[in-house]
Design a protein around this motif. Structure first.
Motif, PDB file in Angstrom:
ATOM      1  N   VAL A  80       0.837  -1.196   0.000  1.00 49.57           N
ATOM      2  CA  VAL A  80       0.000   0.000   0.000  1.00 49.57           C
ATOM      3  C   VAL A  80       0.871   1.244   0.000  1.00 49.57           C
ATOM      4  O   VAL A  80       1.869   1.314   0.732  1.00 49.57           O
ATOM      5  N   ASP A  81       0.488   2.220  -0.807  1.00 48.57           N
ATOM      6  CA  ASP A  81       1.102   3.537  -0.748  1.00 48.57           C
ATOM      7  C   ASP A  81       0.056   4.559  -1.173  1.00 48.57           C
ATOM      8  O   ASP A  81      -0.838   4.240  -1.978  1.00 48.57           O
ATOM      9  N   ILE A  82       0.176   5.769  -0.642  1.00 51.46           N
ATOM     10  CA  ILE A  82      -0.775   6.820  -0.991  1.00 51.46           C
ATOM     11  C   ILE A  82      -0.417   7.509  -2.304  1.00 51.46           C
ATOM     12  O   ILE A  82      -1.261   8.129  -2.944  1.00 51.46           O
ATOM     13  N   VAL A  87       2.750   3.553  -6.218  1.00 54.53           N
ATOM     14  CA  VAL A  87       1.960   2.377  -6.569  1.00 54.53           C
ATOM     15  C   VAL A  87       2.420   1.812  -7.907  1.00 54.53           C
ATOM     16  O   VAL A  87       2.631   0.593  -8.056  1.00 54.53           O
ATOM     17  N   LEU A  88       2.610   2.689  -8.894  1.00 52.49           N
ATOM     18  CA  LEU A  88       3.074   2.234 -10.202  1.00 52.49           C
ATOM     19  C   LEU A  88       4.491   1.670 -10.105  1.00 52.49           C
ATOM     20  O   LEU A  88       4.793   0.630 -10.709  1.00 52.49           O
ATOM     21  N   THR A  89       5.349   2.328  -9.328  1.00 48.31           N
ATOM     22  CA  THR A  89       6.721   1.836  -9.160  1.00 48.31           C
ATOM     23  C   THR A  89       6.732   0.461  -8.506  1.00 48.31           C
ATOM     24  O   THR A  89       7.497  -0.430  -8.908  1.00 48.31           O
ATOM     25  N   HIS A 104      -2.077  -1.762  -3.711  1.00 50.05           N
ATOM     26  CA  HIS A 104      -3.246  -0.918  -3.482  1.00 50.05           C
ATOM     27  C   HIS A 104      -2.801   0.520  -3.250  1.00 50.05           C
ATOM     28  O   HIS A 104      -1.748   0.766  -2.659  1.00 50.05           O
ATOM     29  N   ARG A 105      -3.625   1.448  -3.697  1.00 53.67           N
ATOM     30  CA  ARG A 105      -3.379   2.858  -3.382  1.00 53.67           C
ATOM     31  C   ARG A 105      -4.314   3.278  -2.262  1.00 53.67           C
ATOM     32  O   ARG A 105      -5.525   3.055  -2.326  1.00 53.67           O
ATOM     33  N   LEU A 108      -2.535   4.482   4.376  1.00 54.03           N
ATOM     34  CA  LEU A 108      -2.262   3.403   5.318  1.00 54.03           C
ATOM     35  C   LEU A 108      -3.244   2.247   5.090  1.00 54.03           C
ATOM     36  O   LEU A 108      -3.318   1.723   3.993  1.00 54.03           O
ATOM     37  N   LEU A 109      -4.026   1.864   6.096  1.00 59.22           N
ATOM     38  CA  LEU A 109      -4.885   0.690   5.963  1.00 59.22           C
ATOM     39  C   LEU A 109      -6.279   0.998   5.416  1.00 59.22           C
ATOM     40  O   LEU A 109      -7.132   0.128   5.358  1.00 59.22           O
ATOM     41  N   GLY A 110      -6.497   2.253   5.009  1.00 58.79           N
ATOM     42  CA  GLY A 110      -7.817   2.648   4.535  1.00 58.79           C
ATOM     43  C   GLY A 110      -8.298   1.876   3.327  1.00 58.79           C
ATOM     44  O   GLY A 110      -9.507   1.715   3.125  1.00 58.79           O
ATOM     45  N   SER A 111      -7.362   1.391   2.506  1.00 55.66           N
ATOM     46  CA  SER A 111      -7.766   0.650   1.300  1.00 55.66           C
ATOM     47  C   SER A 111      -7.898  -0.842   1.553  1.00 55.66           C
ATOM     48  O   SER A 111      -8.215  -1.601   0.625  1.00 55.66           O
TER      49      SER A 111
END
Length: 238
Positions: A80-82, A87-89, A104-105, A108-111
């Motif tokens: 996960v990253d915001i 995310v693409l990297t 996932h974008r 933190l754990l929101g997704s």
């Protein structure tokens, strides 16, 4: 249209043959944190956890090399990253490593509502900055973390224990400048057994050197020396 054209900047290729463990060829898009000493320190801590068959989450995945590293060791990995570029990297570097990582974008754990993991690893932004507001764009987003460097660390200490399974482990790397004692205390208050598992002294990086005067004025760095301590905090859910 190439990735470089889409992102408006150069795509950096990093080779890390000296790293233990080595990451091999890694692509770094503009604005994404490149693997450094903290990445290698956390990768070694992951290796010691015997992650084969475990559900692992890489929180604030950045380049994604830690996610790919855990997958290479046999884990089922989510990342996960915001940052859209991170995310693409992460996706690109998982492909380069020929490893499956569910990326996932989100914040933190929101997704990942309701998900739980055997191991959570994180190398979040932790560098103290002369402003409390976190940058929303630009390269500084990859490292600036508020006046004390704890804007993300404190949030991770709050949310990670909820997503750990019983007996699950959190591995969190950051600078000694950002208060390891506070991290350990917060994790213990959340009911985890926590302590520093790894320490290493490294030269100050270019970001820290660039704000060295400010860091010394705040008492975050001593008046002499140009090194900082990196630590890995290991916490276990009872």
């Amino acid at each position: 249209m190439s990735i470089q054209d889409q992102l408006g900047g150069p795509v950096t290729t990093v080779h890390a043959p000296h790293a233990r463990p080595g990451f091999g060829r890694v692509l770094i898009l503009p604005g994404v944190y490149a693997p450094q000493a903290d990445t290698r320190l956390l990768a070694e801590a992951i290796r010691r956890e015997n992650v084969s068959g475990l559900d692992v989450l890489d929180l604030c995945s950045g380049s994604g090399v830690l996610a790919a590293h855990a997958a290479r060791l046999g884990a089922r990995v989510s990342a996960v990253d915001i940052s859209r570029r991170a995310v693409l990297t992460t996706r690109l570097n998982a492909l380069l490593a020929r490893q499956h990582v569910a990326v996932h974008r989100g914040d933190l754990l929101g997704s990942l509502p309701g998900r739980s993991f055997d191991l959570i690893v994180s190398n979040p932004p932790y560098v103290p900055a002369p402003r409390s507001a976190l940058p929303r764009v630009g390269l500084a987003r990859a490292w600036d973390a508020g006046l004390d460097g704890r804007a993300l660390l404190d949030r991770i200490c709050a949310v990670a224990p909820v997503a750990l399974r019983p007996g699950g482990v959190l591995l969190l790397v950051h600078s000694g400048v950002s208060g390891p004692e506070a991290t350990v205390r917060r994790l213990k208050e959340a009911g985890l057994r926590a302590g520093v598992s790894d320490r290493v002294q490294v030269p100050l990086g270019p970001v820290m050197r660039g704000r060295l005067g400010w860091l010394r004025e705040r008492g975050l760095v001593g008046s002499e020396g140009n090194e900082e301590e990196l630590v890995v905090i290991r916490a276990v859910k009872r």
